[in-house]
Design a protein around this motif. Sequence first.
Motif, PDB file in Angstrom:
ATOM      1  N   ASP A  43       0.861  -1.189   0.000  1.00  0.00           N
ATOM      2  CA  ASP A  43       0.000   0.000   0.000  1.00  0.00           C
ATOM      3  C   ASP A  43       0.892   1.231   0.000  1.00  0.00           C
ATOM      4  OD1 ASP A  43      -2.603  -1.284   0.199  1.00  0.00           O
ATOM      5  OD2 ASP A  43      -1.983  -1.881   2.207  1.00  0.00           O
ATOM      6  N   ARG A  44       0.931   1.913  -1.126  1.00  0.00           N
ATOM      7  CA  ARG A  44       1.800   3.084  -1.240  1.00  0.00           C
ATOM      8  C   ARG A  44       1.032   4.354  -0.867  1.00  0.00           C
ATOM      9  NH1 ARG A  44       6.401   1.491  -3.490  1.00  0.00           N
ATOM     10  NH2 ARG A  44       6.401  -0.425  -4.738  1.00  0.00           N
ATOM     11  N   PRO A  45       1.722   5.341  -0.300  1.00  0.00           N
ATOM     12  CA  PRO A  45       1.049   6.605   0.042  1.00  0.00           C
ATOM     13  C   PRO A  45       0.496   7.286  -1.204  1.00  0.00           C
ATOM     14  CG  PRO A  45       3.249   6.473   1.029  1.00  0.00           C
ATOM     15  CD  PRO A  45       3.150   5.346   0.054  1.00  0.00           C
ATOM     16  N   GLU A  46      -0.654   7.932  -1.049  1.00  0.00           N
ATOM     17  CA  GLU A  46      -1.197   8.717  -2.150  1.00  0.00           C
ATOM     18  C   GLU A  46      -0.444  10.041  -2.249  1.00  0.00           C
ATOM     19  OE1 GLU A  46      -5.391   9.185  -1.903  1.00  0.00           O
ATOM     20  OE2 GLU A  46      -5.753   7.085  -1.395  1.00  0.00           O
ATOM     21  N   GLU A  47      -0.604  10.692  -3.399  1.00  0.00           N
ATOM     22  CA  GLU A  47       0.126  11.952  -3.625  1.00  0.00           C
ATOM     23  C   GLU A  47      -0.194  12.997  -2.562  1.00  0.00           C
ATOM     24  OE1 GLU A  47       0.589  16.010  -4.795  1.00  0.00           O
ATOM     25  OE2 GLU A  47      -1.364  14.983  -4.858  1.00  0.00           O
ATOM     26  N   LYS A  48      -1.478  13.073  -2.179  1.00  0.00           N
ATOM     27  CA  LYS A  48      -1.871  14.072  -1.181  1.00  0.00           C
ATOM     28  C   LYS A  48      -1.266  13.796   0.187  1.00  0.00           C
ATOM     29  CE  LYS A  48      -6.256  11.703  -0.141  1.00  0.00           C
ATOM     30  NZ  LYS A  48      -5.876  11.330   1.242  1.00  0.00           N
ATOM     31  N   ASP A  49      -0.922  12.525   0.448  1.00  0.00           N
ATOM     32  CA  ASP A  49      -0.322  12.174   1.734  1.00  0.00           C
ATOM     33  C   ASP A  49       1.128  12.621   1.829  1.00  0.00           C
ATOM     34  OD1 ASP A  49      -2.692  10.914   2.502  1.00  0.00           O
ATOM     35  OD2 ASP A  49      -2.063   9.008   1.602  1.00  0.00           O
ATOM     36  N   LEU A  50       1.730  12.969   0.686  1.00  0.00           N
ATOM     37  CA  LEU A  50       3.134  13.375   0.657  1.00  0.00           C
ATOM     38  C   LEU A  50       3.308  14.885   0.652  1.00  0.00           C
ATOM     39  CD1 LEU A  50       4.324  10.856  -2.094  1.00  0.00           C
ATOM     40  CD2 LEU A  50       4.475  10.549   0.376  1.00  0.00           C
ATOM     41  N   PRO A 107       6.667  13.864   3.094  1.00  0.00           N
ATOM     42  CA  PRO A 107       7.367  13.321   1.916  1.00  0.00           C
ATOM     43  C   PRO A 107       8.257  12.128   2.236  1.00  0.00           C
ATOM     44  CG  PRO A 107       8.392  15.357   2.649  1.00  0.00           C
ATOM     45  CD  PRO A 107       7.143  15.199   3.464  1.00  0.00           C
ATOM     46  N   ASN A 108       8.459  11.832   3.518  1.00  0.00           N
ATOM     47  CA  ASN A 108       9.314  10.709   3.914  1.00  0.00           C
ATOM     48  C   ASN A 108       8.535   9.424   4.191  1.00  0.00           C
ATOM     49  OD1 ASN A 108      11.740  12.285   3.873  1.00  0.00           O
ATOM     50  ND2 ASN A 108      11.104  13.186   5.825  1.00  0.00           N
ATOM     51  N   LEU A 109       7.226   9.405   3.854  1.00  0.00           N
ATOM     52  CA  LEU A 109       6.429   8.207   4.091  1.00  0.00           C
ATOM     53  C   LEU A 109       6.959   7.010   3.303  1.00  0.00           C
ATOM     54  CD1 LEU A 109       2.705   9.418   4.056  1.00  0.00           C
ATOM     55  CD2 LEU A 109       4.013   8.603   6.011  1.00  0.00           C
ATOM     56  N   LYS A 110       6.906   5.847   3.931  1.00  0.00           N
ATOM     57  CA  LYS A 110       7.296   4.596   3.286  1.00  0.00           C
ATOM     58  C   LYS A 110       6.041   3.783   2.948  1.00  0.00           C
ATOM     59  CE  LYS A 110      11.516   4.372   6.079  1.00  0.00           C
ATOM     60  NZ  LYS A 110      12.259   3.574   7.093  1.00  0.00           N
ATOM     61  N   PRO A 111       6.114   2.903   1.973  1.00  0.00           N
ATOM     62  CA  PRO A 111       4.965   2.026   1.683  1.00  0.00           C
ATOM     63  C   PRO A 111       4.683   1.092   2.859  1.00  0.00           C
ATOM     64  CG  PRO A 111       6.545   2.026  -0.136  1.00  0.00           C
ATOM     65  CD  PRO A 111       7.210   2.708   1.009  1.00  0.00           C
ATOM     66  N   GLN A 112       3.418   0.723   3.008  1.00  0.00           N
ATOM     67  CA  GLN A 112       3.025  -0.272   4.006  1.00  0.00           C
ATOM     68  C   GLN A 112       3.026  -1.646   3.348  1.00  0.00           C
ATOM     69  OE1 GLN A 112      -0.526   0.445   6.508  1.00  0.00           O
ATOM     70  NE2 GLN A 112      -1.242  -1.575   5.863  1.00  0.00           N
ATOM     71  N   PHE A 113       3.716  -2.593   3.968  1.00  0.00           N
ATOM     72  CA  PHE A 113       3.802  -3.950   3.435  1.00  0.00           C
ATOM     73  C   PHE A 113       2.977  -4.895   4.302  1.00  0.00           C
ATOM     74  CE2 PHE A 113       7.607  -1.858   1.888  1.00  0.00           C
ATOM     75  CZ  PHE A 113       7.691  -2.290   0.574  1.00  0.00           C
ATOM     76  N   THR A 114       2.191  -5.757   3.661  1.00  0.00           N
ATOM     77  CA  THR A 114       1.359  -6.729   4.378  1.00  0.00           C
ATOM     78  C   THR A 114       1.583  -8.119   3.798  1.00  0.00           C
ATOM     79  OG1 THR A 114      -0.357  -5.066   4.816  1.00  0.00           O
ATOM     80  CG2 THR A 114      -0.988  -7.375   5.029  1.00  0.00           C
ATOM     81  N   GLN A 115       1.873  -9.058   4.675  1.00  0.00           N
ATOM     82  CA  GLN A 115       1.975 -10.467   4.298  1.00  0.00           C
ATOM     83  C   GLN A 115       0.822 -11.207   4.955  1.00  0.00           C
ATOM     84  OE1 GLN A 115       6.039 -12.167   4.501  1.00  0.00           O
ATOM     85  NE2 GLN A 115       6.668 -10.167   5.272  1.00  0.00           N
ATOM     86  N   VAL A 138      -0.048  14.876  11.272  1.00  0.00           N
ATOM     87  CA  VAL A 138       0.932  14.578  10.234  1.00  0.00           C
ATOM     88  C   VAL A 138       0.820  13.104   9.835  1.00  0.00           C
ATOM     89  CG1 VAL A 138       3.373  14.626   9.588  1.00  0.00           C
ATOM     90  CG2 VAL A 138       2.482  16.316  11.211  1.00  0.00           C
ATOM     91  N   ASN A 139       0.879  12.823   8.535  1.00  0.00           N
ATOM     92  CA  ASN A 139       0.904  11.440   8.063  1.00  0.00           C
ATOM     93  C   ASN A 139       2.241  10.805   8.452  1.00  0.00           C
ATOM     94  OD1 ASN A 139      -1.638  11.331   6.593  1.00  0.00           O
ATOM     95  ND2 ASN A 139      -0.703  12.787   5.197  1.00  0.00           N
ATOM     96  N   GLN A 140       2.170   9.612   9.024  1.00  0.00           N
ATOM     97  CA  GLN A 140       3.365   8.946   9.514  1.00  0.00           C
ATOM     98  C   GLN A 140       3.289   7.449   9.266  1.00  0.00           C
ATOM     99  OE1 GLN A 140       6.014  10.363  10.551  1.00  0.00           O
ATOM    100  NE2 GLN A 140       5.572  12.245  11.682  1.00  0.00           N
ATOM    101  N   ASN A 141       4.428   6.778   9.486  1.00  0.00           N
ATOM    102  CA  ASN A 141       4.496   5.318   9.497  1.00  0.00           C
ATOM    103  C   ASN A 141       4.647   4.847  10.934  1.00  0.00           C
ATOM    104  OD1 ASN A 141       6.248   5.818   6.605  1.00  0.00           O
ATOM    105  ND2 ASN A 141       4.673   4.228   6.589  1.00  0.00           N
TER     106      ASN A 141
END
Length: 238
Positions: A3-10, A27-35, A79-82
């Motif tokens: 799940d990659r961040p949307e443009e507005k989230d950056l 702008p430093n958000l990382k993608p979310q990975f799910t297994q 703020v959007n964060q990981n």
Amino acid sequence: RVDRPEEKDLRTFPTYASPERLSMGNPNLKPQFTQSVELGYRQSWIGGYFYSSAYHRMSTNILTKIITEVPMSNRLAEVNQNADKGQNTGVELVLDQELGSKLRLNANGNIYRNNIGAFTIVHTYPNNVTYVGKKQNIITGNAKVNLTAKIWKDTELQLTGIYLAKDIIPQGKILARYSIDAGLTKKIQNGKGELFINASDILTTLVLRQEIEGTTFNLVSDDYYETQVVRVGYQYRF
């Protein structure tokens, strides 16, 4: 799954979600990975079927929003964060069954244990503020029931009820909510055409109520989205 961040989230451009709450991207958000791993079983019969499954999902770099106080002011910064890691382990049950010649039932139930790990985040804008998220877990779930009825020739009525139990997020919890939808369709032109009207969230109950736990504050919010919508239309199948 990624799940990659949307443009507005950056976007770093700040906006005011409310007079007291400044909202901005990261702008430093990382993608979310799910297994995930899932084991399912399906039993079919004349007029219906039953499906059951057990699953386990593991996520890292959970995409979320974190709210902290702006020092020396009465404002909050969102703020959007990981966040760090999370796990969902649960079971899902689905029943689809004809109830006579004019009624069909589809019911879906899901119960799971939601775990969110502890994490530490530093808001570098507008000030260097540290937030420490504690480890959380909850047993929660959701349910959906759909009824389809033939009320007269070539005309169907559909009712849908959804219930979402209280759940946790990295910085607090989301309270329980539910909704009721309804729709009516009529086939015309020898089945090629269809007239329809449907309405979602008829009772305006699908309100996102959150309780946010900050380091020095508690925030209770009710967010109203465009969930109550009525649609009228016509479609034709070639």
